[in-house]
Design a protein around this motif. Sequence first.
Motif, PDB file in Angstrom:
ATOM      1  N   THR A   1     -55.898  78.647  -3.572  1.00 30.47           N
ATOM      2  CA  THR A   1     -55.819  77.436  -4.384  1.00 30.47           C
ATOM      3  C   THR A   1     -57.157  77.098  -5.015  1.00 30.47           C
ATOM      4  O   THR A   1     -58.222  77.477  -4.516  1.00 30.47           O
ATOM      5  CB  THR A   1     -55.376  76.213  -3.548  1.00 30.47           C
ATOM      6  OG1 THR A   1     -56.397  75.898  -2.615  1.00 30.47           O
ATOM      7  CG2 THR A   1     -54.079  76.461  -2.835  1.00 30.47           C
ATOM      8  N   VAL A   2     -57.074  76.375  -6.111  1.00 28.93           N
ATOM      9  CA  VAL A   2     -58.221  75.717  -6.738  1.00 28.93           C
ATOM     10  C   VAL A   2     -57.740  74.319  -7.069  1.00 28.93           C
ATOM     11  O   VAL A   2     -56.645  74.147  -7.623  1.00 28.93           O
ATOM     12  CB  VAL A   2     -58.675  76.444  -8.026  1.00 28.93           C
ATOM     13  CG1 VAL A   2     -59.683  75.592  -8.800  1.00 28.93           C
ATOM     14  CG2 VAL A   2     -59.268  77.812  -7.701  1.00 28.93           C
ATOM     15  N   PHE A   3     -58.535  73.307  -6.708  1.00 25.77           N
ATOM     16  CA  PHE A   3     -58.175  71.931  -7.032  1.00 25.77           C
ATOM     17  C   PHE A   3     -58.967  71.450  -8.235  1.00 25.77           C
ATOM     18  O   PHE A   3     -60.170  71.680  -8.324  1.00 25.77           O
ATOM     19  CB  PHE A   3     -58.426  70.999  -5.834  1.00 25.77           C
ATOM     20  CG  PHE A   3     -57.385  71.135  -4.771  1.00 25.77           C
ATOM     21  CD1 PHE A   3     -56.175  70.457  -4.881  1.00 25.77           C
ATOM     22  CD2 PHE A   3     -57.582  71.954  -3.678  1.00 25.77           C
ATOM     23  CE1 PHE A   3     -55.189  70.588  -3.912  1.00 25.77           C
ATOM     24  CE2 PHE A   3     -56.613  72.090  -2.701  1.00 25.77           C
ATOM     25  CZ  PHE A   3     -55.415  71.401  -2.825  1.00 25.77           C
ATOM     26  N   VAL A   4     -58.266  70.783  -9.146  1.00 24.69           N
ATOM     27  CA  VAL A   4     -58.876  70.157 -10.306  1.00 24.69           C
ATOM     28  C   VAL A   4     -58.842  68.654 -10.038  1.00 24.69           C
ATOM     29  O   VAL A   4     -57.760  68.066  -9.932  1.00 24.69           O
ATOM     30  CB  VAL A   4     -58.106  70.488 -11.605  1.00 24.69           C
ATOM     31  CG1 VAL A   4     -58.806  69.866 -12.810  1.00 24.69           C
ATOM     32  CG2 VAL A   4     -57.933  71.993 -11.775  1.00 24.69           C
ATOM     33  N   ASN A   5     -60.014  68.055  -9.911  1.00 18.62           N
ATOM     34  CA  ASN A   5     -60.111  66.637  -9.593  1.00 18.62           C
ATOM     35  C   ASN A   5     -59.876  65.808 -10.850  1.00 18.62           C
ATOM     36  O   ASN A   5     -60.549  65.998 -11.857  1.00 18.62           O
ATOM     37  CB  ASN A   5     -61.484  66.328  -8.997  1.00 18.62           C
ATOM     38  CG  ASN A   5     -61.591  64.909  -8.502  1.00 18.62           C
ATOM     39  OD1 ASN A   5     -60.715  64.082  -8.720  1.00 18.62           O
ATOM     40  ND2 ASN A   5     -62.685  64.624  -7.817  1.00 18.62           N
TER      41      ASN A   5
ATOM     42  N   GLU B   1     -53.356  71.152  -8.340  1.00 18.28           N
ATOM     43  CA  GLU B   1     -53.609  72.284  -7.452  1.00 18.28           C
ATOM     44  C   GLU B   1     -53.120  73.539  -8.152  1.00 18.28           C
ATOM     45  O   GLU B   1     -51.929  73.666  -8.444  1.00 18.28           O
ATOM     46  CB  GLU B   1     -52.869  72.101  -6.119  1.00 18.28           C
ATOM     47  CG  GLU B   1     -53.075  73.258  -5.161  1.00 18.28           C
ATOM     48  CD  GLU B   1     -52.268  73.113  -3.873  1.00 18.28           C
ATOM     49  OE1 GLU B   1     -52.745  73.570  -2.837  1.00 18.28           O
ATOM     50  OE2 GLU B   1     -51.152  72.547  -3.925  1.00 18.28           O
ATOM     51  N   LEU B   2     -54.039  74.446  -8.450  1.00 14.56           N
ATOM     52  CA  LEU B   2     -53.662  75.735  -9.025  1.00 14.56           C
ATOM     53  C   LEU B   2     -53.368  76.685  -7.872  1.00 14.56           C
ATOM     54  O   LEU B   2     -54.156  76.794  -6.931  1.00 14.56           O
ATOM     55  CB  LEU B   2     -54.801  76.272  -9.893  1.00 14.56           C
ATOM     56  CG  LEU B   2     -55.260  75.354 -11.027  1.00 14.56           C
ATOM     57  CD1 LEU B   2     -56.470  75.938 -11.741  1.00 14.56           C
ATOM     58  CD2 LEU B   2     -54.118  75.101 -12.007  1.00 14.56           C
ATOM     59  N   LEU B   3     -52.215  77.348  -7.930  1.00 16.70           N
ATOM     60  CA  LEU B   3     -51.763  78.236  -6.858  1.00 16.70           C
ATOM     61  C   LEU B   3     -51.655  79.672  -7.352  1.00 16.70           C
ATOM     62  O   LEU B   3     -51.128  79.920  -8.443  1.00 16.70           O
ATOM     63  CB  LEU B   3     -50.372  77.812  -6.375  1.00 16.70           C
ATOM     64  CG  LEU B   3     -50.205  76.433  -5.780  1.00 16.70           C
ATOM     65  CD1 LEU B   3     -48.725  76.124  -5.591  1.00 16.70           C
ATOM     66  CD2 LEU B   3     -50.937  76.348  -4.464  1.00 16.70           C
ATOM     67  N   HIS B   4     -52.120  80.589  -6.546  1.00 18.98           N
ATOM     68  CA  HIS B   4     -52.010  82.009  -6.854  1.00 18.98           C
ATOM     69  C   HIS B   4     -51.590  82.732  -5.568  1.00 18.98           C
ATOM     70  O   HIS B   4     -52.025  82.365  -4.480  1.00 18.98           O
ATOM     71  CB  HIS B   4     -53.359  82.541  -7.356  1.00 18.98           C
ATOM     72  CG  HIS B   4     -53.307  83.952  -7.800  1.00 18.98           C
ATOM     73  ND1 HIS B   4     -52.689  84.349  -8.966  1.00 18.98           N
ATOM     74  CD2 HIS B   4     -53.783  85.075  -7.224  1.00 18.98           C
ATOM     75  CE1 HIS B   4     -52.807  85.661  -9.096  1.00 18.98           C
ATOM     76  NE2 HIS B   4     -53.456  86.121  -8.048  1.00 18.98           N
ATOM     77  N   PRO B   5     -50.732  83.755  -5.682  1.00 23.83           N
ATOM     78  CA  PRO B   5     -50.259  84.467  -4.482  1.00 23.83           C
ATOM     79  C   PRO B   5     -51.404  85.082  -3.671  1.00 23.83           C
ATOM     80  O   PRO B   5     -52.381  85.568  -4.230  1.00 23.83           O
ATOM     81  CB  PRO B   5     -49.361  85.574  -5.036  1.00 23.83           C
ATOM     82  CG  PRO B   5     -49.062  85.200  -6.435  1.00 23.83           C
ATOM     83  CD  PRO B   5     -50.174  84.326  -6.908  1.00 23.83           C
ATOM     84  N   LEU B   6     -51.240  85.053  -2.356  1.00 21.11           N
ATOM     85  CA  LEU B   6     -52.173  85.688  -1.432  1.00 21.11           C
ATOM     86  C   LEU B   6     -51.332  86.413  -0.389  1.00 21.11           C
ATOM     87  O   LEU B   6     -50.592  85.775   0.363  1.00 21.11           O
ATOM     88  CB  LEU B   6     -53.074  84.654  -0.765  1.00 21.11           C
ATOM     89  CG  LEU B   6     -54.037  85.175   0.302  1.00 21.11           C
ATOM     90  CD1 LEU B   6     -55.076  86.109  -0.324  1.00 21.11           C
ATOM     91  CD2 LEU B   6     -54.736  84.018   0.999  1.00 21.11           C
ATOM     92  N   GLY B   7     -51.409  87.718  -0.378  1.00 25.23           N
ATOM     93  CA  GLY B   7     -50.653  88.498   0.602  1.00 25.23           C
ATOM     94  C   GLY B   7     -49.275  88.897   0.092  1.00 25.23           C
ATOM     95  O   GLY B   7     -48.805  88.437  -0.946  1.00 25.23           O
ATOM     96  N   ASP B   8     -48.640  89.777   0.866  1.00 31.17           N
ATOM     97  CA  ASP B   8     -47.351  90.358   0.473  1.00 31.17           C
ATOM     98  C   ASP B   8     -46.183  89.379   0.562  1.00 31.17           C
ATOM     99  O   ASP B   8     -45.199  89.531  -0.142  1.00 31.17           O
ATOM    100  CB  ASP B   8     -47.027  91.575   1.346  1.00 31.17           C
ATOM    101  CG  ASP B   8     -48.031  92.703   1.158  1.00 31.17           C
ATOM    102  OD1 ASP B   8     -48.669  92.762   0.085  1.00 31.17           O
ATOM    103  OD2 ASP B   8     -48.186  93.515   2.089  1.00 31.17           O
ATOM    104  N   LYS B   9     -46.269  88.389   1.432  1.00 31.81           N
ATOM    105  CA  LYS B   9     -45.137  87.490   1.655  1.00 31.81           C
ATOM    106  C   LYS B   9     -45.367  86.105   1.052  1.00 31.81           C
ATOM    107  O   LYS B   9     -44.833  85.118   1.524  1.00 31.81           O
ATOM    108  CB  LYS B   9     -44.870  87.367   3.151  1.00 31.81           C
ATOM    109  CG  LYS B   9     -44.446  88.686   3.768  1.00 31.81           C
ATOM    110  CD  LYS B   9     -44.106  88.544   5.218  1.00 31.81           C
ATOM    111  CE  LYS B   9     -43.699  89.906   5.758  1.00 31.81           C
ATOM    112  NZ  LYS B   9     -43.270  89.857   7.128  1.00 31.81           N
TER     113      LYS B   9
END
Length: 164
Positions: free
Chosen positions: A74-78, A85-93
């Motif tokens: 994640t990256v948060f934009v205040n 909250e910007l979300l990007h996949p992490l891991g296979d599941k």
Amino acid sequence: MLPRQSLNRFLQVSQRRSFVNATAVRPTKLFQLGILNHVAIATPNLEKATAFYRDILNGECSEQIPLPEHGVTTVFVNLGNTKIELLHPLGDKSPIAGFLAKNKEGGMHHVCIEVDNVYTAMADVKAKGVRVLDKEPKIGAHGKPVVFLHPKDCGGVLVELEQR
């Protein structure tokens, strides 16, 4: 429209959008909704999305925060009064990978609302027929317990409840 007609219209629209039965109101409130904590946006390119909010919109962005237990980075934009909250996949599941498979360009993933007690809120919404996606709250990006509510019971929106 008269107020009674407005309420009836709201309930009709709500039922079409698959909200849990809005007429099943309990006489006492067991928890109180708080502020909108953040709106989460899934993105296939976290660096590009961060650069957009930071460099184009002049936003204040956090560093990347890996959350392996949630399968996201994640990256948060205040925004002062709330966050993106910007979300990007992490891991296979990663649940975000499935979302991005259906939405190649990304898009709004969920809204997060603060509650005074996530455990009480979880029990109360379950008693009212809302499906909760986890048996127990997990620790979220802010180090507080969170729980997600099934979008099919929330008008098509994935709702995250976060402990204040």
